[in-house]
Design an enzyme around this catalytic site. Structure first.
Site, PDB file in Angstrom:
ATOM      1  N   ASP A  32      53.206  58.499  -9.036  1.00 35.78           N
ATOM      2  CA  ASP A  32      52.370  57.288  -9.115  1.00 35.78           C
ATOM      3  C   ASP A  32      53.197  56.048  -8.769  1.00 35.78           C
ATOM      4  O   ASP A  32      52.724  55.134  -8.090  1.00 35.78           O
ATOM      5  CB  ASP A  32      51.783  57.131 -10.531  1.00 35.78           C
ATOM      6  CG  ASP A  32      50.697  58.164 -10.812  1.00 35.78           C
ATOM      7  OD1 ASP A  32      50.311  58.886  -9.873  1.00 35.78           O
ATOM      8  OD2 ASP A  32      50.257  58.248 -11.973  1.00 35.78           O
ATOM      9  N   ASP A  34      55.940  55.789  -6.823  1.00 40.86           N
ATOM     10  CA  ASP A  34      56.223  55.693  -5.384  1.00 40.86           C
ATOM     11  C   ASP A  34      54.959  55.295  -4.610  1.00 40.86           C
ATOM     12  O   ASP A  34      55.033  54.543  -3.634  1.00 40.86           O
ATOM     13  CB  ASP A  34      56.760  57.025  -4.856  1.00 40.86           C
ATOM     14  CG  ASP A  34      58.186  57.277  -5.334  1.00 40.86           C
ATOM     15  OD1 ASP A  34      58.859  56.295  -5.720  1.00 40.86           O
ATOM     16  OD2 ASP A  34      58.620  58.445  -5.323  1.00 40.86           O
ATOM     17  N   GLU A 111      24.280  75.468  -6.541  1.00 37.47           N
ATOM     18  CA  GLU A 111      25.249  74.409  -6.845  1.00 37.47           C
ATOM     19  C   GLU A 111      24.967  73.861  -8.236  1.00 37.47           C
ATOM     20  O   GLU A 111      23.808  73.838  -8.671  1.00 37.47           O
ATOM     21  CB  GLU A 111      25.129  73.264  -5.821  1.00 37.47           C
ATOM     22  CG  GLU A 111      25.366  73.688  -4.386  1.00 37.47           C
ATOM     23  CD  GLU A 111      24.927  72.615  -3.393  1.00 37.47           C
ATOM     24  OE1 GLU A 111      25.423  71.482  -3.518  1.00 37.47           O
ATOM     25  OE2 GLU A 111      24.099  72.910  -2.517  1.00 37.47           O
ATOM     26  N   LYS A 113      24.269  71.084 -10.983  1.00 41.10           N
ATOM     27  CA  LYS A 113      23.564  69.794 -10.951  1.00 41.10           C
ATOM     28  C   LYS A 113      24.315  68.829 -11.872  1.00 41.10           C
ATOM     29  O   LYS A 113      24.238  68.939 -13.096  1.00 41.10           O
ATOM     30  CB  LYS A 113      22.120  69.979 -11.409  1.00 41.10           C
ATOM     31  CG  LYS A 113      21.268  68.742 -11.281  1.00 41.10           C
ATOM     32  CD  LYS A 113      19.814  69.064 -11.624  1.00 41.10           C
ATOM     33  CE  LYS A 113      18.940  67.842 -11.412  1.00 41.10           C
ATOM     34  NZ  LYS A 113      19.272  66.732 -12.303  1.00 41.10           N
ATOM     35  N   ASP A 115      25.237  65.346 -13.698  1.00 45.38           N
ATOM     36  CA  ASP A 115      24.411  64.287 -14.278  1.00 45.38           C
ATOM     37  C   ASP A 115      25.124  62.950 -14.103  1.00 45.38           C
ATOM     38  O   ASP A 115      26.010  62.581 -14.880  1.00 45.38           O
ATOM     39  CB  ASP A 115      24.182  64.585 -15.762  1.00 45.38           C
ATOM     40  CG  ASP A 115      22.959  63.859 -16.304  1.00 45.38           C
ATOM     41  OD1 ASP A 115      22.193  63.316 -15.490  1.00 45.38           O
ATOM     42  OD2 ASP A 115      22.778  63.829 -17.527  1.00 45.38           O
ATOM     43  N   TYR A 222      27.213  66.640  -1.933  1.00 46.25           N
ATOM     44  CA  TYR A 222      26.523  67.934  -1.831  1.00 46.25           C
ATOM     45  C   TYR A 222      25.503  68.066  -0.708  1.00 46.25           C
ATOM     46  O   TYR A 222      24.950  69.132  -0.520  1.00 46.25           O
ATOM     47  CB  TYR A 222      25.832  68.266  -3.160  1.00 46.25           C
ATOM     48  CG  TYR A 222      24.975  67.151  -3.728  1.00 46.25           C
ATOM     49  CD1 TYR A 222      23.759  66.790  -3.151  1.00 46.25           C
ATOM     50  CD2 TYR A 222      25.391  66.448  -4.856  1.00 46.25           C
ATOM     51  CE1 TYR A 222      22.988  65.765  -3.669  1.00 46.25           C
ATOM     52  CE2 TYR A 222      24.624  65.422  -5.394  1.00 46.25           C
ATOM     53  CZ  TYR A 222      23.424  65.094  -4.794  1.00 46.25           C
ATOM     54  OH  TYR A 222      22.654  64.076  -5.307  1.00 46.25           O
ATOM     55  N   LYS A 309      16.774  73.749 -14.865  1.00 42.87           N
ATOM     56  CA  LYS A 309      17.339  72.934 -15.946  1.00 42.87           C
ATOM     57  C   LYS A 309      17.797  73.834 -17.101  1.00 42.87           C
ATOM     58  O   LYS A 309      17.049  74.698 -17.560  1.00 42.87           O
ATOM     59  CB  LYS A 309      16.302  71.921 -16.453  1.00 42.87           C
ATOM     60  CG  LYS A 309      15.747  70.977 -15.397  1.00 42.87           C
ATOM     61  CD  LYS A 309      16.813  70.130 -14.738  1.00 42.87           C
ATOM     62  CE  LYS A 309      17.249  68.958 -15.576  1.00 42.87           C
ATOM     63  NZ  LYS A 309      16.461  67.756 -15.445  1.00 42.87           N
ATOM     64  N   CYS A 403      -9.662  51.486 -30.087  1.00 41.46           N
ATOM     65  CA  CYS A 403      -8.485  51.047 -29.339  1.00 41.46           C
ATOM     66  C   CYS A 403      -7.576  50.235 -30.273  1.00 41.46           C
ATOM     67  O   CYS A 403      -8.064  49.314 -30.950  1.00 41.46           O
ATOM     68  CB  CYS A 403      -8.897  50.190 -28.146  1.00 41.46           C
ATOM     69  SG  CYS A 403      -7.491  49.446 -27.278  1.00 41.46           S
ATOM     70  N   CYS A 406      -7.779  46.331 -28.672  1.00 39.07           N
ATOM     71  CA  CYS A 406      -8.999  45.503 -28.580  1.00 39.07           C
ATOM     72  C   CYS A 406     -10.129  46.000 -29.488  1.00 39.07           C
ATOM     73  O   CYS A 406     -11.228  45.430 -29.478  1.00 39.07           O
ATOM     74  CB  CYS A 406      -9.472  45.432 -27.133  1.00 39.07           C
ATOM     75  SG  CYS A 406     -10.072  47.014 -26.490  1.00 39.07           S
ATOM     76  N   CYS A 421      -9.674  53.966 -23.676  1.00 40.70           N
ATOM     77  CA  CYS A 421     -10.353  52.721 -24.051  1.00 40.70           C
ATOM     78  C   CYS A 421     -11.155  52.273 -22.830  1.00 40.70           C
ATOM     79  O   CYS A 421     -10.578  52.008 -21.769  1.00 40.70           O
ATOM     80  CB  CYS A 421      -9.338  51.648 -24.436  1.00 40.70           C
ATOM     81  SG  CYS A 421     -10.091  50.001 -24.570  1.00 40.70           S
ATOM     82  N   CYS A 427      -9.084  44.486 -22.187  1.00 42.43           N
ATOM     83  CA  CYS A 427      -8.033  45.054 -23.032  1.00 42.43           C
ATOM     84  C   CYS A 427      -6.682  44.678 -22.440  1.00 42.43           C
ATOM     85  O   CYS A 427      -6.330  45.119 -21.338  1.00 42.43           O
ATOM     86  CB  CYS A 427      -8.204  46.577 -23.094  1.00 42.43           C
ATOM     87  SG  CYS A 427      -7.032  47.399 -24.179  1.00 42.43           S
TER      88      CYS A 427
END
Length: 665
Positions: A32, A34, A111, A113, A115, A222, A309, A403, A406, A421, A427
């Site tokens: 590092d 050098d 491949e 995945k 995150d 990728y 997943k 609702c 409203c 509603c 509303c």
């Protein structure tokens, strides 16, 4: 080249090589200390000789450029989302769909995945020229200055790279670097960051690139995009990218069947915990790029790729209260307000309960201990109840009948899961939601106007529907909270510029129930103007490609409302585009009206996408599979034998690209 220039060039090449060995190959060939000495030497030489400046010099990685506003620019090649699968059956169903559409054996590239934050990098003549965030897939933010500080992003490529291409990847923050950043923050009394993914994503939008340079971000690549890349498979593209100097994860594997894909999934579901980065699944892609092209895309995702997943993390916590939200369509969503709990790197306080049926089915009650999961790792959802911890005085949940905003009596149509509603124009959450949808990026894309400002404008009674936006004045908006003169100018200017947004996006912006982006495009293309859609009958609408009775009923209901007609007339008066422009109508004909055409094989004088566009521009419909309804097939070279056999069996005409081009002349 003089001696100084040669020395600068030699230093750059040497530092690039050391950088590549360290950050891409994980094999340091210099200390590092050098490296830093040589980098300092190069910085001094470049400072003395600015005539030899190179935007992609290793010295540019230290950052320092400040970006106040990140320019939004379109992607040359759209960045699609991926469809998700969660089981062996999902993947088998996907394979069956693929094998109906392509000929021959299908191999898959598996491949991991990662995150992180998606990025698209553009290279010309081997140099990085542009780095753009995913954004909405059509356009993103230019974060080139920040990306240049990431050591694993090559600024100058090696080997036999193409003259121009895009490469997609993920900006990630390794666990070690993330933990170190948090130790430093805690030491100075700052709140620690919540998780690596959000920290990586937030880093891309820091205004000072020198600050980004301090963060140990990495870029894992990728996917290649571009014309004439002379690459045949996805697996080959990963190998080529490695050769050119990109950091491409080596976990990728070729699979000959879904059985082999599932072996890869099972292995990494266990071993992902040994990786230095966050992963949330596996991406499976059809390996052959010609087969990918044959399969094409749906409105949102490629048909040739699927994300599997990993099982989401699950926790239990107390459900304190159930409240109800009103969406822009009037749909009521029950929400579980939870005792805060850590889940998949974030603190979860609320989760969706979906609808009355779900609450009844799971017998969810206030005060229950509930199991919570992040569905697709994004939206928390309640999976069930720990009945052993239910309070003795627990009462079943009574779903609301009015609702919450409203107080209008709720309705629930037969066959619908949700309550609604019906107070469409009275509303507040519905009014605010519709205007927020109208101004959104994929719709009218009004710069300077966000969701919070819309709520302020409605609550201050400055607007009651989206047509009112076009009468706003600078003087009206300046008194609003957090509104300075410059931001008021931007808002009014953004509203004015939205008058140039094309008709298909205006139609989507109107917020007609069930009319998403794809349906809006179909309707705009078929009817050409809002007036033609307004008078179309249900029967007429159903005859439009991909328009079912549910959409047709929603469209006709929208145009039977006098309020909606008045709003549209006002929009017309303000100059909003409510018909196809003359430029858009150029080349549009009905020559292929009623024709259902399959495009297959490899073409010489025109690309497959250009062919498909010509078919649609001339009133035809492109189909991905051959059936008795197929009018004819435009066949290129390497048409699959089973497709040919099926066409002959059904007596369907095959024409080549030249014959097709003559047909539409």
């Amino acid at each position: 080249m003089n001696t100084v220039e040669q020395h600068i060039q030699d230093l750059r090449n040497e530092l690039r090589e050391h950088n590549y060995n360290y950050y891409i190959l994980d094999n340091a060939t210099i200390s590092d200390y050098d490296f830093d000495i040589k980098l300092k030497q190069l910085q001094e030489l470049e400072a003395k000789h600015p005539e030899f400046f190179d935007a992609n010099s290793p010295t540019q990685r230290v950052g320092g450029e400040v970006t106040k506003n990140f320019e939004t620019i379109p992607h040359e090649h759209r960045m699609y989302s991926l469809d998700n699968s969660y089981s062996k059956e999902d993947l088998q169903d996907w394979e069956m769909r693929i094998k109906k559409l392509v000929d021959g054996d299908v191999q898959y590239t598996c491949e991991l995945k990662y995150d992180g934050a998606s990025i698209s990098l553009t290279y010309k003549d081997g140099k990085l020229v542009k780095a753009v965030t995913r954004g909405d897939g059509f356009q993103g933010d230019n974060v080139t200055a920040n990306i240049k500080t990431i050591k694993s992003v090559p600024l100058q490529l090696k080997g036999d790279y193409p003259p121009k291409f895009d490469i997609r990847g993920e900006i990630v923050l390794p666990f070690d670097g993330f933990n170190k950043m948090n130790e430093e923050r805690i030491e100075i009394g700052e709140e620690p960051y919540r998780n690596p993914r959000n920290t990586a994503s937030g880093s891309l939008k820091l205004q000072d690139s020198a600050e980004v340079a301090k963060r140990p971000l990495e870029c894992l690549l990728y996917n290649l995009k571009g014309a004439n890349l002379e690459i045949q498979t996805q697996f080959e593209s990963l190998d080529k990218a490695r050769q050119w100097g990109f950091k491409v994860p080596k976990a990728a594997k070729l699979a000959n069947s879904i059985h082999e894909v599932l072996e890869f999934v099972a292995y990494w579901d266990v071993h992902r915990h040994d990786l230095p980065y966050e992963t949330d699944g596996v991406v499976i892609k059809v390996n052959n790029l010609q087969q990918q092209e044959e399969l094409g895309y749906t409105a949102k995702a490629p048909r040739w790729a699927m994300a599997y997943k990993f099982k989401a993390e699950q926790v239990s916590t107390r459900l304190n209260t159930i409240t109800y939200q009103v969406g822009r369509t009037g749909a009521i969503t029950p929400v579980a307000n939870l005792e805060p709990v850590e889940l998949a790197g974030t603190t979860v306080k609320r989760a969706s309960l979906h609808n009355a049926d779900q609450i009844k089915k799971l017998d969810i009650r206030e005060g229950d201990e509930v199991y919570v999961e992040k569905g697709g790792e994004i939206i928390p959802k309640v999976l069930g109840v720990d009945l052993s911890k239910r309070p003795i005085d627990s009462e079943p949940t009574c779903y609301i009948t009015q609702c919450p905003e409203c107080k209008t009596e709720l309705v629930r149509q037969e066959g619908e899961a949700q309550h609604y509603c019906p107070n469409y124009n009275g509303c507040n959450p519905q009014i605010i939601g519709r205007i927020q949808h109208f101004i959104s990026r994929k719709a009218m894309d009004i710069d300077g106007l966000g969701g919070e400002t819309v709520a302020l404008l409605v609550n201050e009674t400055l607007i009651t529907n989206y047509s009112d936006l076009y009468e706003l004045t600078k003087e009206q908006v300046i008194p609003l909270e957090r509104m300075a003169e410059k931001s008021a100018d931007n808002l009014i200017q953004g509203i004015e510029q939205s008058k140039n947004i094309p008709f298909e996006r205006v139609l989507y912006a109107l917020g007609i129930r069930y009319v998403g982006e794809t349906v809006a495009k179909k309707l705009a293309k078929h009817y050409k103007s809002i007036d033609a859609i307004a008078v179309a009958s249900k029967e007429d609408l159903v005859n439009v490609d991909e328009i079912g009775i549910k959409i047709a009923e929603s469209v006709t209901a929208f145009f039977t409302s006098e309020d909606n007609i008045n709003i549209i007339n006002r929009l017309k008066g303000f100059g909003v585009q409510l018909e196809m422009s003359a430029e858009q109508l150029i080349g549009q004909t009905d020559k292929l009206k009623g024709d259902i055409i399959v495009v297959t094989g490899v073409f010489e004088s025109i690309s497959r996408n250009e062919l498909k566009k010509l078919i649609e521009d001339n009133g035809g419909k492109v189909s991905s599979s051959i059936s008795s309804k197929t009018s004819y097939i435009v066949a290129g070279n390497n048409m699959g034998p089973s497709k040919k056999e099926k066409a002959e069996k059904l007596n369907i005409l095959l024409i080549n690209e030249n014959e097709f081009l003559q047909k539409i002349k």
